[in-house]
Design an enzyme around this catalytic site. Sequence first.
Site, PDB file in Angstrom:
ATOM      1  N   GLY A 193      10.871  18.194  90.734  1.00  0.00           N
ATOM      2  CA  GLY A 193      11.188  16.930  91.389  1.00  0.00           C
ATOM      3  C   GLY A 193      12.217  16.989  92.501  1.00  0.00           C
ATOM      4  CB  SER A 194      13.813  14.100  94.128  1.00  0.00           C
ATOM      5  OG  SER A 194      14.985  13.892  94.876  1.00  0.00           O
TER       6      SER A 194
END
Lengths: 409, 145
Positions: B65-66
């Site tokens: 993810g981010s």
Amino acid sequence: MSGRSNDMYLTREQERILSGERGAAKELAMTILAKVGEALGADSLVPIKSAHVLAHYSSLHEAGIEVLEKFSSSGGRFAVPTTVDPASVDLENWKSFGIPEEYAEKQFRLCTAFAKLGGIPCWSCAQYQVCNFPKAGETVAWAESNSVVFANSLIGCRTNKITSGLDIACAIMGMTPRFGMLLDENRVAQVAFRSAIDRPTDLDYRSLGYYIGRHSGSRVPVLDGLPKKVSSDELKHLGAAAAAGGPVTMIHYVGITPGSGSLKSASGGERVETFDVGRKELDEVESDLNQSEEKPDLVALGVPHLSVYELGQLAKFLEGKKLKGGTRMYAYTSSQAYDLLERTGVKREIERSGARLTHSTDAEISPLKRLGFEVVMTNSAKLAEIVSSEGAVKIRYKPVAEIVEEVTS
Amino acid sequence: MTKVISFMGRVLLEGRAKGEALVSRRAFTFAHGVEPSTGVVTDLRSDLSGENVREKVLFFPFGKGSTTGAAWFLETVRLGNGPAAVLTQTAEPMIVTGAILGEMLYGRKIPVMTDFPPTMAEILRTGDPVTVETKRREVMVSREG
């Protein structure tokens, strides 16, 4: 015995910085670099050509404001050209998008700190398409997972996926810990994907990327079988989807990535696990990310930011069409592209349909739920992954042609 | 009888911690995945969805993810909802950075270890009492039976 795997080498000057002789901001930055570098097994700090950092309120929260202001209020200055990811609000037109004042204020504190540090205010997650373009072989320190994949895979420069906090420290010192994707041995492909998709749509590229992200685990993937005419915009979205689906930081595109002429050369001659990706696999991704058949109240295009060319294509798609009632359409881009589209009249063409162009922000980091959106339609696997993992807003994941067909008349 | 199972790993951040294990077998992220004001895992794609990381010994194989992961972790720590320790199979820079900043800014020490044997994911179960002792590079799991 500490149990630590190694001690990182610091030059005498770096030691001086660490002891505070060069001011509080550098001391803080060097402390972060030294500690993170040591923890991650870096042997030294190496110079970088540019940095790309994060400064959006929706992810940084109060703690992130504190970190940025700590640097900016103690005399910090970026030592290398430093660009920044999108903000949580359109920095020019936020009021007309219904953003509450107190929310915007939080974002402005981050903007002020970033400006004080001497950053380049591009507020884009495709900064490599507007104002930060290193050359092959250079080392950079970029946050923003899609940019990292783009840098390593298409430009041929080297960067780790630099997380928030570390990003500012790298930018202030103009250096980054040497570990991970900066080292040759970690850039070798360990898993292969063979795609045989006939005439891929915009959605296919994103679904393919997402599939790669899901199945690579922590291995570096190599991808073969892309059409010869694949564009850098399409690869931008493929890479973004891969980085959203898993911890991917680089994809060897056979015949495109510098040094990756074949599956074999990308994997250093080793045999690796190989996935064949066809229509069935892409359809699985599509049904996984598509969570609803309800009427969307927002169509969000551009995670990551759309380029000038892509927005020109969108204008053609929308020509002579009008958005149906009850649905909004926002297309997200950089402020540079926005200005250009304004001057060339493309912005007006897009907005004639009822759609809106918005800059310096992006859908996945704007407060969608708070703005009252419940069903969001998009062709971005990255937006779909982030929003659907939060569960607050439902996602419809469709190709842009189908989206336009459904929401316009 | 209580059996103690021990796993050796690599130390990323020193410290000792005790807590209940919270075990994910999938990629894990704090970014958009853990609500900082409560510590609850909100990521619907996580096998820990609905669980709380607060004061747990959190185990997951690798991150996803981010890149804002460190900021979400840091905010969770700032609000007093951080885990007691984090254990991974592949080093996760976002956790390491977040934990380092958490100690620098808020004085909370969260040990982080990685490179555990693959069998650990199969043996360790949510709810197991776990002791993390980085001086010995060791994680000890108590098991009744």
